[in-house]
Design an enzyme around this catalytic site. Structure first.
Site, PDB file in Angstrom:
ATOM      1  N   ASP A   1      39.223  35.939  33.020  1.00  5.36           N
ATOM      2  CA  ASP A   1      38.219  35.132  32.568  1.00  5.36           C
ATOM      3  C   ASP A   1      39.033  33.496  32.802  1.00  5.36           C
ATOM      4  O   ASP A   1      38.179  32.594  33.043  1.00  5.36           O
ATOM      5  CB  ASP A   1      38.121  34.995  31.058  1.00  5.36           C
ATOM      6  CG  ASP A   1      37.044  36.240  30.795  1.00  5.36           C
ATOM      7  OD1 ASP A   1      37.037  36.569  29.545  1.00  5.36           O
ATOM      8  OD2 ASP A   1      36.397  36.738  31.655  1.00  5.36           O
TER       9      ASP A   1
ATOM     10  N   ASP B   1      32.437  33.828  46.203  1.00  4.25           N
ATOM     11  CA  ASP B   1      33.036  35.043  45.573  1.00  4.25           C
ATOM     12  C   ASP B   1      34.651  35.046  45.516  1.00  4.25           C
ATOM     13  O   ASP B   1      35.174  34.600  46.550  1.00  4.25           O
ATOM     14  CB  ASP B   1      32.708  36.419  46.243  1.00  4.25           C
ATOM     15  CG  ASP B   1      33.013  37.592  45.592  1.00  4.25           C
ATOM     16  OD1 ASP B   1      34.132  37.899  45.782  1.00  4.25           O
ATOM     17  OD2 ASP B   1      32.431  38.070  44.829  1.00  4.25           O
TER      18      ASP B   1
ATOM     19  N   GLU C   1      32.296  37.501  39.122  1.00  2.00           N
ATOM     20  CA  GLU C   1      33.108  36.481  39.769  1.00  2.00           C
ATOM     21  C   GLU C   1      32.522  35.732  40.886  1.00  2.00           C
ATOM     22  O   GLU C   1      33.242  35.139  41.880  1.00  2.00           O
ATOM     23  CB  GLU C   1      34.481  37.197  40.383  1.00  2.00           C
ATOM     24  CG  GLU C   1      34.022  38.063  41.578  1.00  2.00           C
ATOM     25  CD  GLU C   1      33.705  39.584  41.254  1.00  2.00           C
ATOM     26  OE1 GLU C   1      33.248  39.640  40.103  1.00  2.00           O
ATOM     27  OE2 GLU C   1      33.964  40.248  42.041  1.00  2.00           O
TER      28      GLU C   1
ATOM     29  N   ASN D   1      42.038  41.458  37.367  1.00  4.34           N
ATOM     30  CA  ASN D   1      41.821  41.852  36.262  1.00  4.34           C
ATOM     31  C   ASN D   1      42.561  43.224  35.805  1.00  4.34           C
ATOM     32  O   ASN D   1      43.016  43.421  34.668  1.00  4.34           O
ATOM     33  CB  ASN D   1      40.197  42.505  36.183  1.00  4.34           C
ATOM     34  CG  ASN D   1      39.290  41.250  35.650  1.00  4.34           C
ATOM     35  OD1 ASN D   1      39.777  40.579  35.291  1.00  4.34           O
ATOM     36  ND2 ASN D   1      38.070  41.569  36.155  1.00  4.34           N
TER      37      ASN D   1
END
Length: 956
Positions: free
Chosen positions: A853, A836, A878, A844
């Site tokens: 991304d 993770d 993620e 973000n």
């Protein structure tokens, strides 16, 4: 094979194994395994132990009877079907015809015969023991009541019981060959003849009141356990088994197949008496509890000991380990070498020893530094050269260990890892700084190095000479040979990038090389190379030594135990005639001092003149007799069908063999009842009437068949130890699948005729229109087929691939994980990791989803290029998931390297360079082979990693 044949073969096995080695095992040499209620036993007090003719082991406890198949304990408690009235069980007695008597609390008494139960009328109180006499009559020893007899009337049936002697507790019964019955009671020893009981008196001065156990030895003599020692009766005279035990309170006495007596005590543990030798085992030695209440030897020769604190099994392990506590100078052994006709020299980090049989001698060097031994080599005159870590080379001549060669005499260094005397008498020394050649003729030393020859590396660890006089050398990055002074390096790096060459096995026509990528065979005839590695089924890469024994096997040492492969099949694989190589692995669980064998010095694995293999390990030297293992391989295992199910309903195979019409699944559960190496058992099955050949099942103990057509079938199953002989079950289960009414032959014939007539009419009417449309349809089909094929291929790719990263998506990973779990064995664990990206939401929110991304793609790109990840996928958002084969320790190191690699990755976000870290949760198939549970464990580990501060690897 019938039951008597199996019993005979099992007894022969015990005798052969006992006679296959000249070393008598001491009590301390037995390999110990223990079980308690934490391991599946219903209770820790093991009141009685028995083995039924089908091979099952049975253990009586206060919480029921445990049936053991080598893998699992199955509990039998109070039940109306089996007739057990109370879980508390004291008596277990096996009899002919695969019968087992079970007795216990509330007078519970029942008889098991294969799959069937025959409950008997209850006794008057707790049943301590039962016995079937020579006339098939049933005798019962009852707590607080006495001894009773029930006369045999018919199969499974007995007359009303008759009191033989009452007013005390009967503990145990046995019958001598002359028909006399002896009873152990709390008021002394009784002899019963013609249903009349008389007390048996002990010698003057000995008056044991409580007799706790009676048995018979192999000569039909009475054995007696009392509160005043253990006794044997011969010609009606009782004498002590051993004078030193007169004041010992003995609970149980039994004789093993070698004539040794095993005694249990009230509070002093376990005793073994071998003639005049008395050996003891107590809690400090591994016994679960000091009170021993049952002892039993199974048909494979293992001794089972029941205590108040659990169950213990003693077995003569295939391996015997010698360590510092036995007399070695040091535990870290690097070299072993045959010496003379019987002995084996052992070089450790602290000195040189000699093992002869079970005796260990020491050699003191003169002068007397502590020698850290690296290598050993025999000379033609019988002396031995000893290579050391700091003191050059010593010579062992007789009992004298003296300096032989050092840097002053031409050695390039004091560290000598391999020594060889060639056919001409010249000496060769492998060192970390080159290969030294000492010429007897010139008395000069020539050094071969990478700088002055074609040597691939200076670090030389292995030497050998072939039949052509070539001197073979193994180094840290390659191998080769020297012929007439010319060095030839072999291109072993072309074979799965092999480099380190640890050892050689020389034989006419071939040279075997142990490397860090498997074993490589050099064929003298055409100088070709061939490798046997993980691609051929071996679970590991790195092997230190390869040695051929006298029983048709190659032995390979490694950091993960000692491996055995068939010699002939190894050549078949090297010749390309066979795709995979079968193997057997041995480690600490088989008696080795350590599973870590040592490499980088020579010889670290050797065969002594008597055929035993000796291997240098990180905890002493281990010895195994390959012949004894070969005999065990030929043991014809009993096989049982544990359960048969039609659909969801389990049935009784003794009576039910008609499968109702429409049953969509038939399942067979089976077990090979071998207890020496139960985890290594292999199975094959065949359903006659459906399969023409046997189907190899590996370790799988379940076979299922779906939608079998109506008919007659016969299910067969066989088991073996690896390399062993397949032994078929004692019976084959035959059954019939009934048809529906429309599946009957006559109905089918009628339906076929009607169908044919109808089809003919339809075909005739339709043929004209079909011909008209045929040409048009063909054109349409050709156009659309191409488009559909392209579309299908694209859909297939997209359905299994993550669009953003190009990695496999979760759907593809789920499928792969299920498949790999179903194929994973205990020998090759599978590890699941979930990764993770730390603080991804913050990325973000701070930099935009486009930046997120970019981060995801950066992590994915690291995963794509990171070595040895078997399967990698984007799990979602993620999160990523990986699958890796290998032992847990090495896999955790790998994921720590992966975490560190990602942590060093930087992502350009506009004008900023963003560092990324991940948290990794890891779980192994050794913890669970269930798909959902394994995911949960990995997810819990990930949660713990994140909770502990992120940017770390956590193993659940």
């Amino acid at each position: 094979m019938n039951m008597r044949s199996w019993l005979s073969s099992a007894l022969v096995l015990v005798v052969m194994l006992a006679g296959s080695t000249s070393y008598a095992a001491k009590l301390a040499d037995y390999f110990i395994e223990t079980w308690t209620s934490n391991d599946g036993l219903p209770h820790n007090s093991i009141n009685a132990i028995a083995q039924s003719e089908d091979g099952y082991l049975w253990f009586a406890t206060w919480e029921g009877v445990a049936q053991y198949n080598g893998r699992d304990f199955k509990l039998l408690g109070r039940d109306a079907v089996n007739g057990i009235l109370d879980s508390g069980t004291r008596a277990l007695v096996a009899d002919s015809n695969n019968q087992l008597w079970i007795g216990g609390a509330r007078g519970s008494l029942t008889l098991r015969e294969s799959y069937d139960w025959f409950p008997q009328p209850a006794a008057t109180s707790l049943v301590n023991h039962v016995m079937i006499d020579q006339a098939k009559n049933l005798w019962i020893a009852v707590q607080g009541k006495g001894i009773f007899k029930r006369e045999y009337t018919a199969t499974h049936q007995y007359a009303a019981e008759k009191a033989i002697v009452t007013g005390f507790s009967g503990y145990r019964l046995t019958q001598l060959p002359n028909g006399d019955i002896y009873a152990a009671t709390d008021l002394g020893l009784y002899r019963i003849h013609d249903e009349k009981a008389q007390p048996v008196h002990f010698p003057d001065g000995i008056t044991p009141k409580r007799i706790m156990h009676v048995a018979t030895d192999s000569q039909g003599r009475l054995l007696v356990a009392t509160e005043m020692g253990a006794w044997r009766m011969d010609n009606q005279v009782l004498t002590p088994v051993h004078e030193s035990l007169i004041n010992e309170s003995i609970t149980v006495i039994e004789e093993d197949s070698d004539g040794n007596l095993w005694l249990g005590t009230i509070a002093s543990g376990l005793i073994r008496v071998d003639g005049e030798i008395v050996e003891r085992m107590e809690v400090a030695d591994g016994l679960p509890n000091s009170r021993v209440i049952s002892i039993f030897q199974d048909l494979e020769g293992s001794i089972w000991v029941g205590t108040n604190g659990g169950l213990m099994r003693l077995r003569e392990a295939p391996f015997v380990a010698f360590t510092k506590t036995d007399g070695l100078y040091g535990d870290f052994v690097r070299a072993v070498l045959p010496y003379g006709n019987e002995g084996v020299l052992v070089g450790s980090d602290a000195g040189l020893n000699l093992i002869v049989g079970d005796q260990i001698r020491s050699f003191t060097p003169a002068p007397a530094p502590t020698l850290s031994v690296l290598s050993l080599a025999s000379l033609k005159n019988g002396d031995v050269l000893v290579g050391t870590y700091l003191h050059g080379v010593y010579r062992l001549a007789g009992d004298q260990l003296t300096p032989f060669m050092s840097m002053a005499e031409g050695l390039p260094t004091t560290e000598v890892r391999a020594i060889l005397q060639d056919k001409s008498g010249d000496l060769w020394f492998g060192t970390p700084v080159g290969l030294a050649h000492y010429s007897v003729a010139t008395k000069q030393v020539q050094i071969y190095t990478k700088a002055n020859s074609a040597m691939p590396d200076d670090y030389v660890v292995a030497l050998a000479e072939d039949e052509f006089g070539r001197i073979w050398f193994g180094t840290g990055i390659g191998a080769g040979y020297i012929e007439n002074g010319k060095v030839t390096a072999l291109p072993i790096e072309d074979y799965e990038e092999a480099q380190f060459s640890f050892g050689f096995q020389i034989e006419p026509g071939f040279v075997w090389i142990a490397t860090d990528r498997g074993i490589i065979r050099f064929k003298q005839a055409d100088q070709s190379l061939a490798i046997i590695s993980r691609s051929h089924g071996l679970p590991i890469d790195k092997f230190f030594q390869v040695v051929k024994d006298n029983s048709g096997s190659l032995w390979l040492s490694s950091n993960r135990g000692l491996w055995r492969i068939p010699y002939d099949q190894a050549h078949n694989v090297a010749d390309g005639k066979q795709a995979t190589i079968p193997f057997d692995r041995f480690g600490r669980g088989d008696g080795m001092g350590s599973s870590q064998a040592n490499g980088g010095s020579n010889p670290a694995l050797t065969m002594s003149p008597d055929g035993n293999m000796y291997v240098a390990t990180a905890l002493g030297v281990s010895r195994v007799n390959p012949f004894a293992l070969s005999q065990a391989d030929q043991y014809l295992l009993p096989v049982v069908i544990e359960e048969v199910a039609f659909g969801e309903n389990a049935i009784n195979p003794s009576h039910d063999n008609i499968v109702p019409a429409g049953t969509d699944r038939i399942r067979f559960s089976y077990a090979g009842l071998g207890y020496l190496m139960p985890s290594r058992l292999e199975y094959r099955t065949q359903l006659l009437g459906f399969e023409e050949n046997w189907s190899f099942k590996g370790a799988q103990s379940v076979a299922e068949y779906t939608n079998l057509p109506p008919g007659n079938y016969e299910f067969r199953v066989a088991a073996r130890y690896p390399y062993g002989t397949w032994s078929e079950a004692d019976f084959h289960y035959a059954f019939t699948v009934e048809p529906f009414w429309w599946q009957r032959a006559d109905v089918r014939v009628g339906l076929v005729l009607i169908t044919l007539v109808g089809l003919g009419a339809i075909i005739y009417l339709r043929i004209y229109s079909l011909q008209q449309r045929e040409r048009h349809l063909q054109q349409q089909v050709d156009i659309q087929t191409k488009a559909l094929r392209q579309q299908s291929e694209e859909f297939e790719r997209l359905s299994n691939e993550d669009v953003l990263t190009g990695l496999a998506n979760r759907r593809a990973f789920d499928t792969a994980l299920r498949q790999h779990l179903s194929n994973t064995s205990a020998e090759t664990p599978l590890t699941l990791a979930i990764l993770d990206i730390d603080h991804f939401k913050k990325i973000n929110d701070t930099y935009s989803h486009v930046a997120g991304d970019q981060v995801i793609n950066a992590v994915a790109d690291t995963l794509k290029h990171f070595p040895n990840l078997d399967i990698t996928a984007r799990w979602g958002g993620e999160e990523f998931a990986c699958l890796v084969y290998g032992d847990t320790e090495s896999v955790l190191k790998q994921f720590e390297q992966l975490r560190n690699s990602i942590a060093q990755t930087q992502v350009d976000i506009g004008k900023e360079r963003l560092s990324v870290t991940v948290s990794i949760g890891v779980a192994s198939s050794s913890q669970s082979r269930n798909y959902s549970e394994l995911l949960q464990l990995a997810d819990k580990a990930l949660y713990r990693a994140k909770k502990s501060g992120r940017n770390r690897v956590v193993h659940w």
